[in-house]
Design a protein around this motif. Structure first.
Motif, PDB file in Angstrom:
ATOM      1  N   GLU A  19       1.004  -1.160   0.228  1.00  0.00           N
ATOM      2  CA  GLU A  19      -0.033   0.127   0.114  1.00  0.00           C
ATOM      3  C   GLU A  19       1.211   1.417  -0.102  1.00  0.00           C
ATOM      4  N   ASN A  20       2.289   1.339   0.302  1.00  0.00           N
ATOM      5  CA  ASN A  20       2.877   1.675   0.305  1.00  0.00           C
ATOM      6  C   ASN A  20       3.694   2.879   0.076  1.00  0.00           C
ATOM      7  N   ILE A  21       3.644   1.409  -0.735  1.00  0.00           N
ATOM      8  CA  ILE A  21       4.282   1.178  -2.733  1.00  0.00           C
ATOM      9  C   ILE A  21       3.527   2.120  -3.378  1.00  0.00           C
ATOM     10  N   LYS A  22       2.629   1.324  -3.792  1.00  0.00           N
ATOM     11  CA  LYS A  22       1.645   2.110  -4.712  1.00  0.00           C
ATOM     12  C   LYS A  22       0.973   3.627  -4.277  1.00  0.00           C
ATOM     13  N   GLU A  23       0.863   3.941  -2.913  1.00  0.00           N
ATOM     14  CA  GLU A  23       1.352   5.281  -2.981  1.00  0.00           C
ATOM     15  C   GLU A  23       1.821   6.379  -3.619  1.00  0.00           C
ATOM     16  N   THR A  24       3.654   5.831  -3.410  1.00  0.00           N
ATOM     17  CA  THR A  24       4.124   6.526  -3.831  1.00  0.00           C
ATOM     18  C   THR A  24       4.349   6.504  -5.403  1.00  0.00           C
ATOM     19  N   ILE A  25       3.983   5.431  -6.410  1.00  0.00           N
ATOM     20  CA  ILE A  25       3.683   5.482  -7.631  1.00  0.00           C
ATOM     21  C   ILE A  25       2.942   6.085  -7.817  1.00  0.00           C
ATOM     22  N   GLU A  26       1.369   6.247  -7.327  1.00  0.00           N
ATOM     23  CA  GLU A  26       0.220   7.108  -7.472  1.00  0.00           C
ATOM     24  C   GLU A  26       0.348   8.412  -7.378  1.00  0.00           C
ATOM     25  N   THR A  27       1.303   8.931  -6.801  1.00  0.00           N
ATOM     26  CA  THR A  27       1.194  10.332  -6.865  1.00  0.00           C
ATOM     27  C   THR A  27       3.052  11.080  -6.719  1.00  0.00           C
ATOM     28  N   GLY A  28       3.498  10.101  -8.095  1.00  0.00           N
ATOM     29  CA  GLY A  28       4.864  10.745  -8.012  1.00  0.00           C
ATOM     30  C   GLY A  28       5.382  10.608  -7.365  1.00  0.00           C
ATOM     31  N   TRP A  29       5.800  10.436  -6.182  1.00  0.00           N
ATOM     32  CA  TRP A  29       6.560  11.087  -5.015  1.00  0.00           C
ATOM     33  C   TRP A  29       7.607  10.047  -5.075  1.00  0.00           C
ATOM     34  N   VAL A  30       8.424   9.433  -5.802  1.00  0.00           N
ATOM     35  CA  VAL A  30       9.520   8.523  -5.949  1.00  0.00           C
ATOM     36  C   VAL A  30      10.924   8.258  -5.339  1.00  0.00           C
ATOM     37  N   SER A  31      11.299   9.353  -5.819  1.00  0.00           N
ATOM     38  CA  SER A  31      12.538  10.225  -5.262  1.00  0.00           C
ATOM     39  C   SER A  31      13.157  11.273  -3.853  1.00  0.00           C
ATOM     40  N   THR A  32      13.880  11.668  -3.880  1.00  0.00           N
ATOM     41  CA  THR A  32      14.021  12.316  -2.645  1.00  0.00           C
ATOM     42  C   THR A  32      12.493  13.554  -1.747  1.00  0.00           C
ATOM     43  N   GLY A  33      11.916  13.306  -2.219  1.00  0.00           N
ATOM     44  CA  GLY A  33      10.850  14.169  -1.865  1.00  0.00           C
ATOM     45  C   GLY A  33       9.155  13.062  -1.439  1.00  0.00           C
ATOM     46  N   GLY A  34       9.043  13.506  -0.245  1.00  0.00           N
ATOM     47  CA  GLY A  34       7.372  12.703   0.432  1.00  0.00           C
ATOM     48  C   GLY A  34       7.194  12.798   1.120  1.00  0.00           C
ATOM     49  N   ARG A  35       5.920  12.035   1.276  1.00  0.00           N
ATOM     50  CA  ARG A  35       5.547  12.212   2.507  1.00  0.00           C
ATOM     51  C   ARG A  35       6.520  11.052   3.653  1.00  0.00           C
ATOM     52  N   PHE A  36       6.550   9.614   3.258  1.00  0.00           N
ATOM     53  CA  PHE A  36       6.941   8.963   3.704  1.00  0.00           C
ATOM     54  C   PHE A  36       8.473   9.337   4.641  1.00  0.00           C
TER      55      PHE A  36
END
Length: 391
Positions: A19-36
């Motif tokens: 679920e966490n990985i899915k969120e990074t893909i859907e939001t596009g936050w896969v690099s050095t920014g993002g809530r996680f």
């Protein structure tokens, strides 16, 4: 006998992380920014009992940043253990400084008796600075490793640090979850007592983000500087203004998405590791010539790696013979690291009375210790540890 392959130390992952990985893909936050990233940093800080933690690309990057913000520079010296993984030492060279190698004690950690002896007898204290009599260089810091998750005698080390005015970096890359039960630091976690502490989430560590590391300190200005340097020293993110030479050392959001899930399971992983260690220990008491190394009983160690000493005379074959026997039968085991002062880049560096480390280098083996190790797996390892076992 048809055996399954039993790895030495592998991640303990479950599909609930998707679920966490899915969120990074859907939001596009896969690099050095993002809530996680912020969530993982907050969870780490809360777990180890500090106000704040700063994530980074790896434990090695964390050590590099720690050395830099503590002022280690060209021509300085840093005291390091010879018995460790080389990643604990290489960042000293990144800074243009030189390591001075120390022996280990019976816990595999830095020998503090020899450390103090070296500082007392082989150095001078001039104008608030420790000067190495042999090299005439200034000794700036100590990098102390909690080897295999076994906490070192930090109360004594802190006294030495203060007495000689040295900076202390705790390499807790193997010791996430280890803490002290007695003394001045009772209840304190490894990594949270020196000037800066560094953790690693490499795939073989007790929790993993695939790669990645974390840096903690009680000095918020140091952490501010570490964060600044880890994002290319960007002063103005809109206009790309850089006031210093920085690094691309920030953890990715995908890595942190793993970390926020993994850290919630850390205590369960440690509980399993302690239970499996005790199971090994009880069974191995009947195997002559093999000794499972203990963890300090005045600490709650994380029991990251299990180390076995092979006594050829009592056991019947030497350490290398046992290594071959295990690995040829699908049981991944490994020797201790090659001592760092004997590695090609460091042959000319000073070392002080290194005696015990050679014994462990020649006679120690690490056996499977993953937190998802099943009792049947341990039985299989034990069968191959018993030389008189007939298949």
């Amino acid at each position: 006998m048809n055996n399954k392959v039993i790895p030495l130390s592998v991640p303990n992952l479950s599909l609930d992380i998707l679920e966490n990985i899915k969120e990074t893909i859907e939001t596009g936050w896969v690099s050095t920014g993002g809530r996680f990233i912020q969530e993982f940093e907050a969870k780490m800080a809360k777990y180890v009992g500090v106000e704040r933690a700063v994530s980074c690309q790896s434990g090695t990057a964390g050590l590099h940043l720690a050395l830099r913000v503590l002022g280690v520079g060209h021509g300085d010296e840093v005291i390091v253990p010879t018995l460790t993984f080389i990643a604990a030492v290489n960042p000293v060279r990144y800074m243009g400084a030189e390591p001075v190698f120390m022996d280990c004690d019976e816990s595999l950690n830095m020998d503090l008796e020899k450390l103090e002896e070296f500082l007392e007898n082989e150095c001078q204290f001039i104008d608030g600075k420790v000067i190495n009599n042999k090299t005439k260089r200034k000794i700036k810091a100590i990098v102390a490793v909690h080897v295999f998750g076994n906490p070192l005698q930090l109360e004594r080390l802190m006294e030495i640090k203060v007495k000689y005015g040295l900076k202390l970096i705790e390499d807790a890359t193997e010791a996430l979850g280890s803490y002290y039960l007695e003394g001045r630091y009772a209840g304190r976690f490894c990594g949270t007592i020196g000037d800066v502490g560094v953790y690693s989430f490499n795939a073989n560590k007790i929790i993993t983000t695939g790669g990645g590391g974390m840096i903690v300190s009680h000095d918020q200005e140091l952490l501010d500087e570490i964060l600044f340097l880890s994002v290319q020293a960007k002063t103005d993110p809109l206009y790309f203004i850089h006031d210093d030479v920085g690094y691309n050392y920030r953890m990715t959001n995908i890595q942190a998405a793993f970390g926020t899930d993994q850290i919630d399971k850390l205590e369960n992983f440690i509980e399993t590791k302690i239970r499996n260690y005790n199971f090994y220990k009880e069974a191995m008491e009947s195997i002559t010539g093999l000794t499972l190394m203990p963890f300090r009983n005045d600490t709650r160690a994380n029991y990251w790696f299990y180390s076995v000493i092979v006594d050829k005379e009592g056991y019947g074959i030497d350490r290398d013979g046992l290594l071959r026997r295990l690995n040829e039968n699908g049981i991944q085991s490994r020797p201790l690291w090659g001592l760092i002062h004997k590695q090609k880049p460091y042959l000319e560096n000073q070392r002080y009375k290194i005696e015990k480390a050679g014994f462990y280098e020649s006679n120690l083996i690490n056996i499977p210790c993953s937190s998802n190790l099943e009792k049947e797996d341990i039985y299989q390892v034990l069968e191959y540890l018993q030389l008189n076992f007939t298949f």
